[in-house]
Design an enzyme around this catalytic site. Structure first.
Site, PDB file in Angstrom:
ATOM      1  N   SER A 141       0.860  -1.198   0.000  1.00  0.00           N
ATOM      2  CA  SER A 141       0.000   0.000   0.000  1.00  0.00           C
ATOM      3  C   SER A 141       0.886   1.235   0.000  1.00  0.00           C
ATOM      4  O   SER A 141       2.032   1.180   0.480  1.00  0.00           O
ATOM      5  CB  SER A 141      -0.865  -0.010   1.258  1.00  0.00           C
ATOM      6  OG  SER A 141      -1.467   1.252   1.456  1.00  0.00           O
ATOM      7  N   TYR A 154      -1.253  -0.752  10.637  1.00  0.00           N
ATOM      8  CA  TYR A 154      -1.472  -1.147   9.241  1.00  0.00           C
ATOM      9  C   TYR A 154      -0.351  -0.585   8.353  1.00  0.00           C
ATOM     10  O   TYR A 154       0.243  -1.322   7.563  1.00  0.00           O
ATOM     11  CB  TYR A 154      -2.841  -0.641   8.762  1.00  0.00           C
ATOM     12  CG  TYR A 154      -3.055  -0.863   7.276  1.00  0.00           C
ATOM     13  CD1 TYR A 154      -3.272  -2.150   6.789  1.00  0.00           C
ATOM     14  CD2 TYR A 154      -3.009   0.191   6.367  1.00  0.00           C
ATOM     15  CE1 TYR A 154      -3.450  -2.375   5.429  1.00  0.00           C
ATOM     16  CE2 TYR A 154      -3.187  -0.025   5.009  1.00  0.00           C
ATOM     17  CZ  TYR A 154      -3.408  -1.314   4.542  1.00  0.00           C
ATOM     18  OH  TYR A 154      -3.571  -1.538   3.198  1.00  0.00           O
TER      19      TYR A 154
HETATM   20  N1  LIG Z   1      -8.848  -0.921  -0.659  1.00  0.00           N
HETATM   21  C1  LIG Z   1      -7.853  -0.096  -0.422  1.00  0.00           C
HETATM   22  O1  LIG Z   1      -8.053   1.134  -0.284  1.00  0.00           O
HETATM   23  C2  LIG Z   1      -6.437  -0.617  -0.384  1.00  0.00           C
HETATM   24  C3  LIG Z   1      -5.379   0.292  -0.564  1.00  0.00           C
HETATM   25  C4  LIG Z   1      -4.076  -0.180  -0.521  1.00  0.00           C
HETATM   26  C5  LIG Z   1      -3.820  -1.524  -0.300  1.00  0.00           C
HETATM   27  N2  LIG Z   1      -4.867  -2.386  -0.112  1.00  0.00           N
HETATM   28  C6  LIG Z   1      -4.549  -3.801   0.143  1.00  0.00           C
HETATM   29  O2  LIG Z   1      -5.199  -4.590  -0.805  1.00  0.00           O
HETATM   30  C7  LIG Z   1      -5.382  -5.917  -0.297  1.00  0.00           C
HETATM   31  C8  LIG Z   1      -6.802  -6.375  -0.618  1.00  0.00           C
HETATM   32  O3  LIG Z   1      -7.714  -5.533   0.073  1.00  0.00           O
HETATM   33  P1  LIG Z   1      -9.126  -5.098  -0.540  1.00  0.00           P
HETATM   34  O4  LIG Z   1      -9.083  -3.643  -0.752  1.00  0.00           O
HETATM   35  O5  LIG Z   1      -9.483  -5.991  -1.661  1.00  0.00           O
HETATM   36  O6  LIG Z   1     -10.035  -5.349   0.758  1.00  0.00           O
HETATM   37  P2  LIG Z   1     -11.294  -6.317   0.998  1.00  0.00           P
HETATM   38  O7  LIG Z   1     -12.315  -6.096  -0.042  1.00  0.00           O
HETATM   39  O8  LIG Z   1     -11.664  -6.091   2.436  1.00  0.00           O
HETATM   40  O9  LIG Z   1     -10.673  -7.789   0.823  1.00  0.00           O
HETATM   41  C9  LIG Z   1      -9.800  -8.336   1.773  1.00  0.00           C
HETATM   42  C10 LIG Z   1      -9.609  -9.811   1.497  1.00  0.00           C
HETATM   43  O10 LIG Z   1      -8.720 -10.344   2.487  1.00  0.00           O
HETATM   44  C11 LIG Z   1      -9.291 -11.520   3.027  1.00  0.00           C
HETATM   45  N3  LIG Z   1      -8.933 -11.719   4.421  1.00  0.00           N
HETATM   46  C12 LIG Z   1      -8.983 -10.839   5.442  1.00  0.00           C
HETATM   47  N4  LIG Z   1      -8.679 -11.442   6.597  1.00  0.00           N
HETATM   48  C13 LIG Z   1      -8.434 -12.751   6.300  1.00  0.00           C
HETATM   49  C14 LIG Z   1      -8.102 -13.893   7.073  1.00  0.00           C
HETATM   50  N5  LIG Z   1      -7.975 -13.840   8.412  1.00  0.00           N
HETATM   51  N6  LIG Z   1      -7.938 -15.077   6.442  1.00  0.00           N
HETATM   52  C15 LIG Z   1      -8.096 -15.158   5.094  1.00  0.00           C
HETATM   53  N7  LIG Z   1      -8.406 -14.131   4.320  1.00  0.00           N
HETATM   54  C16 LIG Z   1      -8.594 -12.930   4.915  1.00  0.00           C
HETATM   55  C17 LIG Z   1     -10.804 -11.306   2.915  1.00  0.00           C
HETATM   56  O11 LIG Z   1     -11.474 -12.575   2.841  1.00  0.00           O
HETATM   57  P3  LIG Z   1     -12.433 -13.175   3.982  1.00  0.00           P
HETATM   58  O12 LIG Z   1     -12.992 -12.031   4.774  1.00  0.00           O
HETATM   59  O13 LIG Z   1     -13.472 -13.936   3.203  1.00  0.00           O
HETATM   60  O14 LIG Z   1     -11.546 -14.068   4.768  1.00  0.00           O
HETATM   61  C18 LIG Z   1     -10.908 -10.588   1.587  1.00  0.00           C
HETATM   62  O15 LIG Z   1     -10.993 -11.502   0.525  1.00  0.00           O
HETATM   63  C19 LIG Z   1      -5.060  -5.827   1.189  1.00  0.00           C
HETATM   64  O16 LIG Z   1      -3.777  -6.361   1.421  1.00  0.00           O
HETATM   65  C20 LIG Z   1      -5.055  -4.326   1.483  1.00  0.00           C
HETATM   66  O17 LIG Z   1      -4.195  -4.001   2.543  1.00  0.00           O
HETATM   67  C21 LIG Z   1      -6.161  -1.976  -0.162  1.00  0.00           C
END
Ligand SMILES: NC(=O)c1ccc[n+]([C@@H]2O[C@H](COP(=O)([O-])OP(=O)(O)OC[C@H]3O[C@@H](n4cnc5c(N)ncnc54)[C@H](OP(=O)(O)O)[C@@H]3O)[C@@H](O)[C@H]2O)c1
Length: 264
Positions: A141, A154
């Site tokens: 990120s 985070y």
């Molecule tokens: N969205 C943003 O603004 C943003 C910005 C920069 C970086 N990111 C990064 O992008 C990545 C994906 O995030 P996203 O934006 O797609 O968020 P999201 O929609 O909340 O998806 C997060 C994913 O992680 C999985 N996850 C969370 N805890 C888990 C656990 N204990 N075991 C297994 N799986 C788990 C969730 O699956 P389950 O809940 O089904 O387990 C879900 O599929 C993350 O690493 C985040 O830090 C996001």
């Protein structure tokens, strides 16, 4: 088809970026391994993406649970098709002051963002080494570039992800395994909702729409960076421009601005 895309494992494939990685890889991959806790979502995605020549495995894994992670690793090592592309995408945040954090949430974040990513990467290396061309894509990120008050753990966890990715990339040079870190800014997914503390009325930073990059673009840029063997990528020109500007600021000014944000 690029040989990297033969057998891909995507953590956090039940939502947001992970789901989009699966959608963009499905037309070229031969095996997709989808990992998350919400199995019904993974299975729905499997039904959506399945086509002749593509096998999709759905694995219900809580990456914060060491036993679950070990079972996934054991299952992977027994697989017929060795892994060629590992996407460490699963992650979560926690918005609010560090002093008011709940340890269970902090611990879960450290387990998923750091421990599971590190252990899975280490466990995947022997299979990746067997491939003529393989890749690891770590979803970091922009929060990892600077300390970020009110999402301190985070941001620190993502600094770890970027740093680990860069160091591994150097160590794995010449082995056929490429390592890339994708560092998105805000992306409209479930991330913000998961990161917000229900019991607290903290004013969470809500960026203007032009600051947000769609998941489709983030994933496209990330996969292009892997194909182009780039060390890291920040999707979205606006975010990249803001970051380049921030990098020219003297650290005392950055600390002053961050302290102001912390006190808001
Ligand atoms: N969205 C943003 O603004 C943003 C910005 C920069 C970086 N990111 C990064 O992008 C990545 C994906 O995030 P996203 O934006 O797609 O968020 P999201 O929609 O909340 O998806 C997060 C994913 O992680 C999985 N996850 C969370 N805890 C888990 C656990 N204990 N075991 C297994 N799986 C788990 C969730 O699956 P389950 O809940 O089904 O387990 C879900 O599929 C993350 O690493 C985040 O830090 C996001």
């Amino acid at each position: 088809m690029h040989s990297t895309e033969n057998c891909c494992l995507i953590t956090g494939a039940s939502s947001g970026l992970g789901m989009e990685f699966a959608r963009q890889l499905a037309p070229s991959a031969s095996v997709l391994i989808l990992v998350a806790r919400r199995l019904e979502r993974l299975e729905a995605l499997r039904c959506e993406l399945l086509r002749p020549g593509l096998t999709i495995h759905c694995r219900q894994v809580d990456l914060a649970n060491p036993g679950d992670l070990d079972r996934l690793i054991a299952w992977l090592s027994a697989m017929d098709t060795p892994l060629s592309f590992l996407i460490n995408n699963a992650g979560l945040g926690d918005d609010g002051e560090f002093a008011r954090s709940e340890w269970e949430r902090v611990d879960q974040m450290l387990e998923v963002n750091i421990r599971a990513l590190t252990k899975l990467t280490l466990a995947a290396l022997p299979a990746l080494r067997k491939q003529p061309s393989a890749a690891i894509l770590n979803v970091s990120s922009i929060a990892g570039f600077l300390p970020v008050p009110k999402t301190a753990v985070y941001a620190a966890s993502k600094a770890y992800v970027t740093s680990l990715s860069e160091a591994l990339r150097c160590e794995l040079r010449g082995t056929g395994i490429r390592v890339t870190a994708v560092c998105p800014g805000p992306v409209p997914t479930e991330f913000k909702e998961v990161a917000s503390r229900r019991h607290e009325k903290t004013k969470s930073l809500n960026p203007p729409p032009f600051f947000k990059t769609p998941a489709q673009k983030v994933v496209r840029d990330a996969l292009a960076a892997v194909a182009g063997d780039r060390a890291r990528v920040v999707p979205g020109w606006y975010i990249s421009a803001v970051l380049s500007l921030a990098a020219t600021m003297p650290m005392p000014f950055v600390r002053w601005a961050l302290t102001r944000r912390a006190k808001e």
